[in-house]
Design an enzyme around this catalytic site. Structure first.
Site, PDB file in Angstrom:
ATOM      1  N   SER A 159       0.869  -1.186   0.000  1.00  0.00           N
ATOM      2  CA  SER A 159       0.000   0.000   0.000  1.00  0.00           C
ATOM      3  C   SER A 159       0.899   1.227   0.000  1.00  0.00           C
ATOM      4  O   SER A 159       2.092   1.124   0.324  1.00  0.00           O
ATOM      5  CB  SER A 159      -0.834  -0.020   1.294  1.00  0.00           C
ATOM      6  OG  SER A 159      -1.477   1.216   1.512  1.00  0.00           O
ATOM      7  N   TYR A 207      -1.942  -1.771  10.388  1.00  0.00           N
ATOM      8  CA  TYR A 207      -1.968  -1.801   8.920  1.00  0.00           C
ATOM      9  C   TYR A 207      -0.653  -1.243   8.353  1.00  0.00           C
ATOM     10  O   TYR A 207      -0.032  -1.849   7.468  1.00  0.00           O
ATOM     11  CB  TYR A 207      -3.171  -0.984   8.422  1.00  0.00           C
ATOM     12  CG  TYR A 207      -3.444  -1.081   6.940  1.00  0.00           C
ATOM     13  CD1 TYR A 207      -4.150  -2.157   6.406  1.00  0.00           C
ATOM     14  CD2 TYR A 207      -3.017  -0.085   6.059  1.00  0.00           C
ATOM     15  CE1 TYR A 207      -4.420  -2.250   5.044  1.00  0.00           C
ATOM     16  CE2 TYR A 207      -3.283  -0.162   4.696  1.00  0.00           C
ATOM     17  CZ  TYR A 207      -3.981  -1.239   4.196  1.00  0.00           C
ATOM     18  OH  TYR A 207      -4.251  -1.313   2.841  1.00  0.00           O
ATOM     19  N   LYS A 233       2.018  -3.349   6.259  1.00  0.00           N
ATOM     20  CA  LYS A 233       2.327  -2.993   4.863  1.00  0.00           C
ATOM     21  C   LYS A 233       3.804  -2.611   4.694  1.00  0.00           C
ATOM     22  O   LYS A 233       4.414  -2.918   3.675  1.00  0.00           O
ATOM     23  CB  LYS A 233       1.408  -1.864   4.384  1.00  0.00           C
ATOM     24  CG  LYS A 233      -0.088  -2.270   4.298  1.00  0.00           C
ATOM     25  CD  LYS A 233      -0.339  -3.438   3.361  1.00  0.00           C
ATOM     26  CE  LYS A 233      -1.807  -3.715   3.122  1.00  0.00           C
ATOM     27  NZ  LYS A 233      -2.042  -4.884   2.264  1.00  0.00           N
TER      28      LYS A 233
END
Ligand code: NAD
Length: 276
Positions: free
Chosen positions: A158, A171, A175
């Site tokens: 991401s 997150y 990532k």
């Protein structure tokens, strides 16, 4: 005379470049994973979709892609939060399709909350599904790829694999971790005909994002249009969502002969977000 690498790389862009290859895409019954799986099938690959469970909906998707692309398509059931199921998805795909040449670690979830109140179990789930599953699947896929001297590993990271936002600790950590795992995988396989790359999307128009718009409009007391411009796309300089078809096109390119020397990279597809 044999084709030079340049000639065959160029030629492969104009044919079905993944003919004869087999791909397994995790979390591929919606959004980016489905877009990539469709693109692979249209590029000539046999494809194993993945969902937690096989269902009438997954059967319908399998039939639809098969009819559209004319390649073999199956759905492998595996919960990406369970290491044993992740590892077993490789022999399961091999049972139906003979081998696995390409893996795309796409399955992912999100939880948004400040660190002090971020629930431990949500940290564990986000790290487990978004990061650890990629490690376990790569571990299970590498022996076959090394034996055949050909493999492609794509990790869907991401923009949050390269920069951070508040309230997304798990997150952003997962990532960034995927980008690190991609580099290590690339170094360990560089002489084996295998490449490993991370795709780092900004905002992509998927059900996950579409669902957030009315919710955020309510939370921020804004119109849906304002949410899109001022909240979702505020970091994306081109002020546009990317599409799942763009993700599919890049994934196909990375797996084609043209992508043979691209490895260890983290490629932003974010309208300029990480150029800030
Ligand atoms: P999505 O919710 O449509 O896709 C996520 C997929 O993962 C779903 O098919 C879901 O069923 C599957 N999944 C979740 N938990 C699973 C589990 N335990 N086992 C098996 N499958 C599981 O969302 P998306 O937007 O297509 O996201 C796909 C990937 O792209 C994710 O890794 C996400 O972090 C990443 N990403 C998305 C965006 C975006 O803007 N949409 C941006 C950057 C990165």
């Amino acid at each position: 005379m044999p084709d030079t690498p340049t000639k065959s790389a160029a030629a492969s862009l104009f044919t079905r470049p993944l003919t004869g290859k087999v791909a397994l895409v995790t979390g591929s019954t919606s959004g980016i994973g489905l877009g990539i799986a469709r693109a692979f099938a249209m590029a000539g690959a046999d494809v194993a979709l993945n969902a937690r469970k096989v269902s009438p909906e997954t059967d319908k998707l399998v039939a639809e892609i098969k009819a559209q692309a004319g390649t073999k398509v199956v759905c492998v059931a595996a919960d990406m939060s369970k290491p044993d199921q992740v590892k077993a998805s490789i022999p399961e795909a091999e049972k139906h399709l003979g081998k696995v040449d390409i893996i795309v670690n796409n399955a992912g979830i999100q939880h948004v909350e400040p660190i002090e109140t971020f629930p431990d179990e949500d940290w564990e789930s986000v790290i487990g599904i978004n990061l650890s599953s990629a490690f376990y699947l790569t571990k299970a896929a590498l022996p076959g790829m090394k034996k055949r001297k050909w493999g492609r590993i794509i990790n869907i990271s991401s923009a949050h694999g390269l920069v951070a936002s508040a309230y997304k600790s798990a997150y952003v950590a997962a990532k960034h971790g995927l980008v690190g795992l991609t580099k290590v995988t690339a170094l360990e396989t560089a002489e084996e005909g295998i490449t490993a790359n991370a795709i780092c999307p900004g905002y992509v128009w998927t059900p996950l994002v579409q669902k957030q718009i009315p919710e955020q409009a309510k939370a921020h007391n804004m119109s849906e249009e304002e949410v899109v411009k001022k909240v979702l796309l505020s970091n994306q300089p081109n002020k546009k969502f990317a599409t799942v078809e763009e993700m599919g096109a890049l994934a196909v390119f990375l797996c084609s002969d043209g992508g043979a020397s691209i490895t260890g990279t983290a490629i932003p597809v974010d309208g300029g977000w990480v150029a800030h």
